[in-house]
Design a protein around this motif. Sequence first.
Motif, short mmCIF file in Angstrom:
data_model
loop_
_atom_site.label_atom_id
_atom_site.label_comp_id
_atom_site.label_asym_id
_atom_site.label_seq_id
_atom_site.Cartn_x
_atom_site.Cartn_y
_atom_site.Cartn_z
N PHE A 7 -5.88 5.58 -0.15
CA PHE A 7 -5.53 4.42 -0.96
C PHE A 7 -6.16 4.55 -2.35
O PHE A 7 -7.28 5.02 -2.49
N TRP A 58 -12.97 -1.67 2.27
CA TRP A 58 -12.15 -1.10 3.34
C TRP A 58 -12.96 -1.01 4.63
O TRP A 58 -12.47 -1.34 5.71
N ALA A 83 -5.23 1.67 8.42
CA ALA A 83 -4.48 1.10 7.30
C ALA A 83 -5.29 1.18 6.01
O ALA A 83 -6.50 0.94 6.01
N PRO A 84 -4.61 1.47 4.91
CA PRO A 84 -5.30 1.50 3.61
C PRO A 84 -5.48 0.10 3.06
O PRO A 84 -4.94 -0.87 3.60
N LEU A 85 -6.23 0.00 1.96
CA LEU A 85 -6.25 -1.26 1.22
C LEU A 85 -4.92 -1.42 0.52
O LEU A 85 -4.32 -0.44 0.09
N ASP A 86 -4.47 -2.63 0.39
CA ASP A 86 -3.20 -2.88 -0.32
C ASP A 86 -3.46 -3.30 -1.74
O ASP A 86 -4.39 -3.90 -2.10
#
Length: 86
Positions: A7, A58, A83-86
């Motif tokens: 990310f 994260w 999941a990555p940071l959005d």
Amino acid sequence: MPEIARFFGIIIRMFYNEHNPPHFHAEYQGNKAVFDFHGNIMKGDLNSRTATKLIREWIDLHVNELEEDWALAKAGKEIKKIAPLD
């Protein structure tokens, strides 16, 4: 070393058969650091306060998943993506 997240130009990886304490490797713009699951830098420097802050955010969101991946890695099993940071 399997990549578990990516990310904002940050790559997060975790090795199999690593030593304790639980940790992961982060890379940003060619700089590398090793973080524990509390957000402490154990080794290296990303040379970016922003990238370090994002990684710590994260970790806060995904500490349980990091612990699960660590257990999988220690058992020689496939590590899951996080999941990555959005």
